[in-house]
Design an enzyme around this catalytic site. Structure first.
Site, PDB file in Angstrom:
ATOM      1  N   ARG A   1      -0.194   7.162   7.019  1.00 44.87           N
ATOM      2  CA  ARG A   1       0.037   7.208   5.574  1.00 44.87           C
ATOM      3  C   ARG A   1      -0.365   8.562   4.984  1.00 44.87           C
ATOM      4  O   ARG A   1       0.216   9.011   4.009  1.00 44.87           O
ATOM      5  CB  ARG A   1      -0.741   6.107   4.857  1.00 44.87           C
ATOM      6  N   PHE A  14      12.591   5.204  12.533  1.00 47.49           N
ATOM      7  CA  PHE A  14      11.264   4.767  12.123  1.00 47.49           C
ATOM      8  C   PHE A  14      10.530   5.957  11.507  1.00 47.49           C
ATOM      9  O   PHE A  14      10.113   6.864  12.207  1.00 47.49           O
ATOM     10  CB  PHE A  14      10.476   4.221  13.326  1.00 47.49           C
ATOM     11  N   ASP A  16       7.765   2.643  -1.846  1.00 50.36           N
ATOM     12  CA  ASP A  16       7.803   3.775  -0.916  1.00 50.36           C
ATOM     13  C   ASP A  16       9.189   3.938  -0.305  1.00 50.36           C
ATOM     14  O   ASP A  16       9.738   5.028  -0.262  1.00 50.36           O
ATOM     15  CB  ASP A  16       6.728   3.668   0.173  1.00 50.36           C
ATOM     16  N   ASP A  20      14.651  -0.650   2.210  1.00 54.10           N
ATOM     17  CA  ASP A  20      15.311  -0.788   3.503  1.00 54.10           C
ATOM     18  C   ASP A  20      16.331  -1.937   3.425  1.00 54.10           C
ATOM     19  O   ASP A  20      17.466  -1.713   3.007  1.00 54.10           O
ATOM     20  CB  ASP A  20      14.261  -1.032   4.589  1.00 54.10           C
ATOM     21  N   LYS A  54      16.815   3.777   2.669  1.00 52.47           N
ATOM     22  CA  LYS A  54      17.456   3.658   3.976  1.00 52.47           C
ATOM     23  C   LYS A  54      18.632   2.691   3.857  1.00 52.47           C
ATOM     24  O   LYS A  54      18.547   1.524   4.241  1.00 52.47           O
ATOM     25  CB  LYS A  54      16.443   3.174   5.012  1.00 52.47           C
ATOM     26  N   ASP A  82       3.722   3.906   6.861  1.00 49.35           N
ATOM     27  CA  ASP A  82       2.803   3.771   7.991  1.00 49.35           C
ATOM     28  C   ASP A  82       3.444   3.093   9.187  1.00 49.35           C
ATOM     29  O   ASP A  82       4.529   2.527   9.102  1.00 49.35           O
ATOM     30  CB  ASP A  82       1.587   2.951   7.567  1.00 49.35           C
ATOM     31  N   LYS A 132       0.812  -1.191   0.000  1.00 50.30           N
ATOM     32  CA  LYS A 132       0.000   0.000   0.000  1.00 50.30           C
ATOM     33  C   LYS A 132       0.859   1.259   0.000  1.00 50.30           C
ATOM     34  O   LYS A 132       0.450   2.301  -0.469  1.00 50.30           O
ATOM     35  CB  LYS A 132      -0.905   0.037   1.232  1.00 50.30           C
ATOM     36  N   GLY A 133       2.026   1.138   0.549  1.00 51.76           N
ATOM     37  CA  GLY A 133       2.861   2.304   0.815  1.00 51.76           C
ATOM     38  C   GLY A 133       3.200   3.157  -0.381  1.00 51.76           C
ATOM     39  O   GLY A 133       3.251   4.377  -0.286  1.00 51.76           O
TER      40      GLY A 133
END
Length: 180
Positions: A166, A153, A101, A104, A132, A160, A44-45
């Site tokens: 979001r 974070f 999004d 990481d 990141k 989210d 979804k991000g």
């Protein structure tokens, strides 16, 4: 604004994000000049970033979405991906841009790229709003990156925590007492 009390700092303002997205869109337009693009968002991000991004891509394009899971019931990625919703568009012979999004660990995106390469796209590139690199577990280079973020974070602009934040228009660091 409901979220202000949960944030310890803002990393990027709404205006900075808008400028960043416009720049990525212009670069993609230049790089794919004369080509048609299939833009695939990882839900979804990535939905917020993708919808803003395509406004700045001045090319014929179509969009599709995927839902991919690599976490299961764990708090860290397993690196094994499960495609929960696949694209409906054919990829063979097409220029495909995956939109994420944040990158990481790199595990999920590397595995996803391997899976999608088997579908024989003409090209396959990745655009991520945020990166990141301090979270990397495997080497992962992104073709288009908006901004590098610290190993904190972060929420907002599609990112989210427990399906909240979001809709925050800025990129923010969440207070640790919210998620610990």
């Amino acid at each position: 604004m409901y979220w202000k009390k949960d944030i310890c700092k803002v990393l990027m303002t709404e205006e900075q994000i808008a400028d960043m997205v416009k720049g990525i869109g212009q670069q993609i337009t230049q790089d794919y000049s004369g080509k048609e693009l299939l833009v695939v968002g990882i839900l979804k991000g990535a939905s917020v970033f993708m919808m803003d991004l395509i406004k700045y891509i001045d090319l014929p394009l179509s969009i599709d979405f995927m839902v991919v899971s690599s976490y299961g019931n764990m708090s860290a990625t397993s690196g094994e991906i499960k495609i929960l919703r696949d694209v409906t568009a054919k990829m063979e012979g097409r220029h495909v841009l995956l939109v994420e999004d944040i990158i990481d660990s790199g595990l999920t995106m590397n595995k996803l790229k391997d899976v999608l390469k088997l579908r024989n796209p003409a090209s396959l590139k990745v655009a991520s709003a945020f990166d990141k690199p301090s979270g990397r577990r495997v080497p992962m280079e992104c073709d288009y990156v908006g901004a590098e973020v610290p190993n904190e974070f972060v929420v907002g602009y599609g990112l989210d925590y427990a399906e909240k934040y979001r809709n925050v228009p800025e990129l923010c660091v969440l207070k640790s007492e919210i998620y610990e």
